[in-house]
Motif scaffolding. Structure first.
Motif, PDB file in Angstrom:
ATOM      1  N   ILE A 161      -4.302   0.639  26.917  1.00 48.54           N
ATOM      2  CA  ILE A 161      -3.419   1.453  27.752  1.00 48.54           C
ATOM      3  C   ILE A 161      -2.476   0.574  28.575  1.00 48.54           C
ATOM      4  O   ILE A 161      -1.271   0.832  28.666  1.00 48.54           O
ATOM      5  N   ALA A 162      -3.030  -0.482  29.164  1.00 47.85           N
ATOM      6  CA  ALA A 162      -2.251  -1.317  30.089  1.00 47.85           C
ATOM      7  C   ALA A 162      -1.348  -2.316  29.374  1.00 47.85           C
ATOM      8  O   ALA A 162      -0.280  -2.664  29.886  1.00 47.85           O
ATOM      9  N   LYS A 163      -1.769  -2.791  28.184  1.00 47.16           N
ATOM     10  CA  LYS A 163      -1.040  -3.881  27.531  1.00 47.16           C
ATOM     11  C   LYS A 163      -0.365  -3.477  26.213  1.00 47.16           C
ATOM     12  O   LYS A 163       0.778  -3.862  25.948  1.00 47.16           O
ATOM     13  N   ASP A 164      -1.085  -2.714  25.393  1.00 47.61           N
ATOM     14  CA  ASP A 164      -0.531  -2.382  24.070  1.00 47.61           C
ATOM     15  C   ASP A 164       0.696  -1.480  24.167  1.00 47.61           C
ATOM     16  O   ASP A 164       1.695  -1.688  23.471  1.00 47.61           O
ATOM     17  N   TRP A 165       0.619  -0.461  25.011  1.00 50.44           N
ATOM     18  CA  TRP A 165       1.735   0.496  25.073  1.00 50.44           C
ATOM     19  C   TRP A 165       3.036  -0.150  25.553  1.00 50.44           C
ATOM     20  O   TRP A 165       4.090   0.067  24.949  1.00 50.44           O
ATOM     21  N   PRO A 166       3.017  -0.961  26.621  1.00 50.73           N
ATOM     22  CA  PRO A 166       4.251  -1.666  26.983  1.00 50.73           C
ATOM     23  C   PRO A 166       4.741  -2.597  25.878  1.00 50.73           C
ATOM     24  O   PRO A 166       5.951  -2.711  25.641  1.00 50.73           O
ATOM     25  N   ALA A 167       3.807  -3.260  25.191  1.00 46.61           N
ATOM     26  CA  ALA A 167       4.203  -4.166  24.114  1.00 46.61           C
ATOM     27  C   ALA A 167       4.791  -3.403  22.936  1.00 46.61           C
ATOM     28  O   ALA A 167       5.745  -3.861  22.286  1.00 46.61           O
ATOM     29  N   MET A 168       4.240  -2.215  22.637  1.00 50.94           N
ATOM     30  CA  MET A 168       4.741  -1.432  21.506  1.00 50.94           C
ATOM     31  C   MET A 168       6.143  -0.903  21.746  1.00 50.94           C
ATOM     32  O   MET A 168       6.871  -0.592  20.796  1.00 50.94           O
ATOM     33  N   GLU A 169       6.550  -0.787  23.002  1.00 50.65           N
ATOM     34  CA  GLU A 169       7.930  -0.398  23.286  1.00 50.65           C
ATOM     35  C   GLU A 169       8.905  -1.459  22.790  1.00 50.65           C
ATOM     36  O   GLU A 169      10.077  -1.172  22.545  1.00 50.65           O
ATOM     37  N   GLN A 170       8.410  -2.694  22.648  1.00 54.67           N
ATOM     38  CA  GLN A 170       9.211  -3.776  22.089  1.00 54.67           C
ATOM     39  C   GLN A 170       8.898  -4.004  20.613  1.00 54.67           C
ATOM     40  O   GLN A 170       9.348  -4.990  20.028  1.00 54.67           O
ATOM     41  N   GLY A 171       8.111  -3.100  20.025  1.00 55.37           N
ATOM     42  CA  GLY A 171       7.770  -3.220  18.613  1.00 55.37           C
ATOM     43  C   GLY A 171       6.703  -4.249  18.314  1.00 55.37           C
ATOM     44  O   GLY A 171       6.592  -4.730  17.184  1.00 55.37           O
ATOM     45  N   LYS A 172       5.884  -4.587  19.317  1.00 61.17           N
ATOM     46  CA  LYS A 172       4.865  -5.618  19.140  1.00 61.17           C
ATOM     47  C   LYS A 172       3.505  -5.103  19.597  1.00 61.17           C
ATOM     48  O   LYS A 172       3.382  -3.979  20.065  1.00 61.17           O
ATOM     49  N   GLY A 173       2.497  -5.970  19.453  1.00 60.26           N
ATOM     50  CA  GLY A 173       1.161  -5.666  19.946  1.00 60.26           C
ATOM     51  C   GLY A 173       0.751  -6.708  20.967  1.00 60.26           C
ATOM     52  O   GLY A 173       1.369  -7.768  21.072  1.00 60.26           O
ATOM     53  N   SER A 174      -0.285  -6.417  21.726  1.00 56.71           N
ATOM     54  CA  SER A 174      -0.747  -7.329  22.768  1.00 56.71           C
ATOM     55  C   SER A 174      -1.916  -8.181  22.269  1.00 56.71           C
ATOM     56  O   SER A 174      -2.877  -7.668  21.685  1.00 56.71           O
ATOM     57  N   LEU A 175      -1.824  -9.486  22.513  1.00 52.30           N
ATOM     58  CA  LEU A 175      -2.913 -10.393  22.137  1.00 52.30           C
ATOM     59  C   LEU A 175      -4.153 -10.137  22.989  1.00 52.30           C
ATOM     60  O   LEU A 175      -5.275 -10.387  22.538  1.00 52.30           O
ATOM     61  N   VAL A 176      -3.956  -9.642  24.198  1.00 53.65           N
ATOM     62  CA  VAL A 176      -5.091  -9.327  25.073  1.00 53.65           C
ATOM     63  C   VAL A 176      -5.945  -8.224  24.451  1.00 53.65           C
ATOM     64  O   VAL A 176      -7.181  -8.288  24.465  1.00 53.65           O
TER      65      VAL A 176
END
Length: 261
Positions: free
Chosen positions: A116-131
């Motif tokens: 919720i905290a990391k993936d969704w903001p990253a997906m707005e840039q078309g990416k995923g979060s390593l965390v």
């Protein structure tokens, strides 16, 4: 695409409003350079070709809208499936002895909170979060460190592993869709076809120039409204129209209210 990350109203003004205004000026500009008599001679042949071009473009536009909408719906379903699998893991962990079970429940909660905290903001840039990837890896490590001692434990272990695989597949699917659904070549054809289809109307000759300009504007409005729909949902996890993390947040809230948090 630039418009994907903009507010919907701004995308509408730029894509629909601006282009429609320009399209309505097209017949007026052409009429000033070419006489009505010359344009009228094109009506019969141009009308037949315009009908063919219009049908071909309408089919392409409708097809892309349907495909993008289906993918957007798949993204919503995928997030719900991910939440459901995570809930199942949490509940099945209740059947495992205290320390391994607690570790699994903590790991699931940590994964969802990170998503919720990391993936969704990253997906707005078309990416995923390593965390989030690391949180998922840790969850696998916790599960694989569990050594069941009886049939019941083995059955629980097998089912949790299956549900964890579903979580992994669902996350991978949303990361892939976050990068965009429509390929670049299709965008080129969509916009090129829009300009060709609308441009065709500039070279008809009608006595009432105002009516011709309004008809061109109406056509432009319909075409670019369709393109606006595609742009708005092409990236399911970005922009004004997007799939949110509410399904995962609801699961975390349920965990908070449970006895094992």
């Amino acid at each position: 695409m630039f418009l994907t990350t903009q507010p919907l109203w701004l995308s509408g003004v730029l894509l629909v409003g601006l282009t429609t205004s320009i399209a309505m000026l097209g017949p007026i500009i052409v009429r000033r350079r070419v006489s009505l008599q010359k344009l009228s001679t094109n009506n019969e042949v141009a009308g037949f070709k315009f009908a063919t071009v219009g049908v071909l473009y309408a089919v392409l536009l409708a097809f892309v809208v349907i495909v993008v909408w289906e993918k957007f719906s798949d993204a919503e379903t995928g997030v719900a499936r991910e939440a459901g699998a995570a809930t199942t893991i949490y509940r099945l962990a209740n059947g495992i002895a205290a320390e391994p079970g607690d570790a699994l429940r903590t790991g699931v909660t940590r994964y969802l909170e990170a998503a919720i905290a990391k993936d969704w903001p990253a997906m707005e840039q078309g990416k995923g979060s390593l965390v989030v990837t690391q949180a998922l890896n840790d969850l696998y490590s916790e599960l694989l460190s569990y050594n069941p001692s009886d049939r019941r434990g083995a059955a629980i272990f097998t089912e949790i592993l299956h549900q964890l695989d579903l979580v992994t597949e669902a996350r991978r699917a949303r990361l892939v869709m976050a990068a965009g659904i429509v390929p670049g070549i299709v965008w080129m054809v969509l916009f090129g076809g829009a300009f060709v289809t609308i441009g065709f109307t500039f070279f008809f000759g009608t006595v009432n120039l105002r009516a011709q300009s309004m008809m061109t504007g109406a056509l432009s409005l319909l075409i670019f409204s369709g393109l606006l729909i595609i742009i708005a949902i092409d990236h399911p996890f970005a922009g004004s129209v997007k799939v949110g993390s509410e399904a995962l947040s609801a699961v975390v809230e349920d965990f908070d209210q449970g006895p094992h948090h």
